[in-house]
Design an enzyme around this catalytic site. Sequence first.
Site, PDB file in Angstrom:
ATOM      1  N   ASN A 159       0.836  -1.201   0.000  1.00 32.62           N
ATOM      2  CA  ASN A 159       0.000   0.000   0.000  1.00 32.62           C
ATOM      3  C   ASN A 159       0.871   1.251   0.000  1.00 32.62           C
ATOM      4  OD1 ASN A 159      -2.918   0.331  -0.129  1.00 32.62           O
ATOM      5  ND2 ASN A 159      -2.973  -1.316   1.385  1.00 32.62           N
ATOM      6  N   SER A 160       1.967   1.196  -0.723  1.00 33.54           N
ATOM      7  CA  SER A 160       2.936   2.291  -0.768  1.00 33.54           C
ATOM      8  C   SER A 160       2.339   3.570  -1.352  1.00 33.54           C
ATOM      9  CB  SER A 160       4.141   1.857  -1.616  1.00 33.54           C
ATOM     10  OG  SER A 160       4.912   2.966  -1.999  1.00 33.54           O
ATOM     11  N   ASN A 161       2.529   4.677  -0.625  1.00 32.88           N
ATOM     12  CA  ASN A 161       2.116   5.985  -1.136  1.00 32.88           C
ATOM     13  C   ASN A 161       2.932   6.381  -2.354  1.00 32.88           C
ATOM     14  OD1 ASN A 161       0.130   6.616   0.933  1.00 32.88           O
ATOM     15  ND2 ASN A 161       1.857   6.841   2.324  1.00 32.88           N
TER      16      ASN A 161
END
Length: 438
Positions: A159-161
Amino acid sequence: MYGLGGSCTRDTNDKLWDAELRFANKSLVQSRGVTFSTMSSSPPTRSTLVHSEDELADNRNSGELMRAHSKKRLLPYSPPDWATGLQGIPNVRIELSTKNTPIQKWHLPGIPDGFEVYIKRDDLTGCSLSGNKARKLEFLLAEALDKGNDTLIGCGQINSNLCRALACAGRELGFNCHLLMRPNAENTGEFPSEGNAAMIQLVGANVHLVPPTATSYERDYLPKMKALSSHLRSHSKMSPYLVPVAGTSPVGLFGPIECFEEMRQQGVLEEFSDLVVTSGGTSAGFCIGNYLTGQKMKLHGMVAFKDTAFFHRQTNDLLHSVGLQDSVHSEDLITMVEGVAGRGYGLSTDEELEFIQDVATHTGIFLDPIYTGKVAFHMIRRLRTSPESFRGNKILFYNSGSVLGLLDGRTRDFLKSKKTNNKIHDWTCDDLRFPVSN
């Protein structure tokens, strides 16, 4: 095997893989879904999609046209006056985010008497490009356009920004995008369709899932990024640009440097005694800005993952990259605060989630459970237990944004368990009298 992926072993028939790579920037992917593969030490070689040569040619032409138009958006870059002596100053940037995000008084629950807290709203830099990552990408993607690259390779957690912002900005500018992503232990069997991961799929980025044990950029990600880059160059005639984890690099550093200049123009150096920020590339840029403008604020780097030694080392490397290594060190510029990670990176306690809900309920501002929620939670705790660690009583909290982390599933499960605070009322009957007994 993950999701829709192919084999991790090399197949003798590379044509399918090459076709998929050449079609990485396909416009049709938005209706057909994201492309997945798993990665061993070498790039995967089997494809889940086969397209006609006409489709491939149309897509290549479309990407080239979009990048040509995007290149016209490049702007010559001049740093702030106080930063003109730095080395490695980029030549160009590209506008991707909304600037001059406001600074507002923040009526946080639990602030002890005698302190005032304000918030720098970098959660308002945009929607798909919300948060501090957009500021870094303005320099990184400008360099990629200026060099004539056509493909972006990035990496991060599931869920990397950064991966979300990179995929969205890359698609907007006409780049192919490949992401090496590490699944959480609880979702190793499939790629999630929530939060940042959902947006990554919507824009059709190619996702290559690496083992859940991958935690080191240099050891676990970079070798595979280089292997993929080499394959794309040699087999598909692509020109990849590698974006490091979190966008933290000497080029990306100028994103937070420009953000600090924006805050300086908003009067923070005269107004605030302390600046609280998540430790990392952004805090390194703030260190440089604060140092070169007289160190008028005390910086607090909240360590939400890794440890103090890692971030001091990273900051010192970035100081070296801009030519400041002989005059100052990270340890002189910022106080790193450990104990912020709680259960660990990406993991939340009920107390932290309760705090995030309380902040939203009382102030209408959303924090994410991975970074800003933990940072604000421990800032309040530190104001209570160690008030002497602050230089003064007027605190500025840097909100790096990334509220999409709230939508990764954990908030849904938490709210379902909140029986005592349920404000959903049943008024589905035709009676116009308010059902006060609900």
